[in-house]
Scaffold this active site. Structure first.
Site, short mmCIF file in Angstrom:
data_model
loop_
_atom_site.label_atom_id
_atom_site.label_comp_id
_atom_site.label_asym_id
_atom_site.label_seq_id
_atom_site.Cartn_x
_atom_site.Cartn_y
_atom_site.Cartn_z
N CYS A 83 7.04 40.91 40.44
CA CYS A 83 8.23 40.67 39.28
C CYS A 83 7.68 40.99 38.09
O CYS A 83 6.45 40.93 37.86
CB CYS A 83 8.37 39.13 39.25
N GLY A 91 6.81 35.53 40.02
CA GLY A 91 6.55 36.07 41.37
C GLY A 91 5.74 37.46 41.46
O GLY A 91 5.24 37.75 40.61
N GLY A 124 9.72 34.39 36.25
CA GLY A 124 8.67 35.47 35.94
C GLY A 124 7.45 35.37 36.69
O GLY A 124 6.51 36.05 36.53
P1 5GP Z 1 6.25 35.24 45.26
O1 5GP Z 1 6.10 34.09 46.03
O2 5GP Z 1 6.15 36.45 45.84
O3 5GP Z 1 5.23 35.08 44.02
O4 5GP Z 1 7.42 35.05 44.35
C1 5GP Z 1 8.93 34.99 45.23
C2 5GP Z 1 10.13 34.94 44.11
O5 5GP Z 1 9.78 36.09 43.19
C3 5GP Z 1 11.21 34.93 44.65
O6 5GP Z 1 11.83 33.85 45.53
C4 5GP Z 1 12.18 35.41 43.46
O7 5GP Z 1 12.51 34.28 42.78
C5 5GP Z 1 11.41 36.00 42.69
N1 5GP Z 1 11.72 37.64 42.74
C6 5GP Z 1 11.84 38.40 43.45
N2 5GP Z 1 12.03 39.57 43.26
C7 5GP Z 1 12.16 39.77 41.93
C8 5GP Z 1 12.30 40.55 40.87
O8 5GP Z 1 12.45 41.76 41.16
N3 5GP Z 1 12.10 40.31 39.59
C9 5GP Z 1 11.95 39.07 39.34
N4 5GP Z 1 11.84 38.45 38.02
N5 5GP Z 1 11.58 38.06 40.13
C10 5GP Z 1 11.78 38.44 41.37
#
Ligand code: 5GP
Length: 350
Positions: free
Chosen positions: A186, A183, A181
């Site tokens: 996300c 991301g 959660g």
């Molecule tokens: P960020 O670096 O953009 O904050 O987080 C990236 C991570 O968010 C990804 O590696 C993956 O684990 C997570 N993530 C990617 N797409 C989604 C999504 O649609 N839903 C959720 N719950 N997590 C996501």
């Protein structure tokens, strides 16, 4: 029902206190780290940052750029076996030290994974990735993959609590991926009410993993190099980044132009956009758990890399860490109610 009273923290809740040091310059800091894994005989020796296996970020082009600066890319799972074949025939040997092959846990995923790995014995990382790592499927799949590929570096996730980290390590994972959660695109926490603040998740999961000679990846929630430093400070062995690497020339998001400005679309892998693209529709029993955003095109990823590595080197000098590995030992977090002075944030030119 029961409530755990202890407060769990995210990156925004802490700062790292500076410590006296003998380092004279940021150039003395070594961001590379040698990591020996629990099961695999292989060693990782680059900068322990990983581009996320999201379909717009974990691309072959991204891997070419990042491998040149010793950073890993988790290649997304939507390239076909033929695309893999034609790509890896043109890359140098050391490139393979910086790519992970991503897979889900279905039978079709398993068949495809075997075909991709058979293309080259140099492919050394497998990233087994499902949104809810608490499912029994994941443990069973990790066990199966460890039996089939005893020497590969297996990483599995995502989970956020120590007992699941231990279970995955004991099933055959070398590295466990942490984050539910946090991301940038996300929406799991608002759609489901489920999640765990990332900094506390790292601290607790690192403790569980390191006790078993395992390692962890902090996945998601970093919005700047300060957060990456906090993740390493908390005990992450690797840090995975999606949003920070999104929107660059090496990404594969759709580009749109509005009023002469170019934007790239970036979306969560559980967003409506991703589900329609890869599955044709959102299944009737599901809701999306990701958003779609447009990012002003950021240009070549190498500029962002220089910026985050510069920030990390600076974090290390502030606490006297000569190597990224020392950051954890030299970190004292303080809980804070403010992070930065925001007065001119709206008018920042660069
Ligand atoms: P960020 O670096 O953009 O904050 O987080 C990236 C991570 O968010 C990804 O590696 C993956 O684990 C997570 N993530 C990617 N797409 C989604 C999504 O649609 N839903 C959720 N719950 N997590 C996501």
């Amino acid at each position: 029902m029961r409530i755990e009273e202890g407060i769990k923290l995210g990156f925004k809740d802490v700062l790292i206190t500076p410590k006296r040091s003998t380092l004279k310059s940021r150039s003395e800091v070594n961001l590379k780290r040698n990591i020996h894994f629990k099961y695999s005989n292989m060693i990782s020796s680059g900068i322990p940052i990983i581009a996320s296996n999201m379909d717009t970020v974990g691309t072959f082009n991204m891997a070419v750029q990042l491998s040149a600066v010793n950073i890993i890319t988790a290649i997304h799972k939507y390239y076909t076996v033929n695309e893999w074949r034609s790509f890896i025939t043109h890359v140098p040997h050391d490139f393979f030290d910086y790519i992970m092959v991503s897979t889900g846990v279905s039978d079709a995923d398993y068949t495809k994974l075997k075909k991709i790995l058979s293309l080259s014995p140099l492919l050394k990382y497998i990233c087994i990735d499902i949104a809810n790592g608490y499912s029994d499927n994941l443990i069973q799949f990790v066990t199966k993959i460890r039996t089939k590929f005893p020497n590969k570096i297996i990483c599995a996730g995502n989970v956020v609590t120590g007992e699941m980290v231990e279970a995955l390590l004991l099933s055959g994972a070398d590295i466990v991926k942490i984050g539910i959660g946090p991301g940038s695109v996300c929406t799991t926490r608002t759609k489901t009410g489920v999640g765990y603040p990332q900094l506390s998740a790292i601290i607790e999961c690192a403790d569980a993993a390191h006790g078993l000679q395992g390692h962890i990846i902090s996945d998601g929630g970093c919005i700047n190099s300060g957060d990456i430093a906090k993740a390493f400070g908390a005990g992450a062995d690797f840090v995975m980044l999606g949003g920070i690497f999104a929107g660059h020339n090496e990404c594969e998001g759709k580009i749109i132009t509005e009023n002469n400005d170019k934007f790239m679309l970036f979306y969560g892998m559980s967003s409506k956009n991703a589900m329609k693209l890869h599955m044709g529709k959102v299944a009737g029993y599901k809701t999306d758990e990701g958003k779609l955003v447009k990012l002003l095109l950021k240009g070549p990823v190498k500029n962002t890399v220089l910026d985050i590595l510069g920030g990390l080197r600076s974090s290390c000098t502030y606490v006297g860490a000569r190597e990224i590995k020392e950051l954890n030992k030299r970190t004292t977090f303080i809980r804070v109610l403010e992070q930065e002075n925001t007065i001119f944030n709206d008018g920042t030119l660069f």
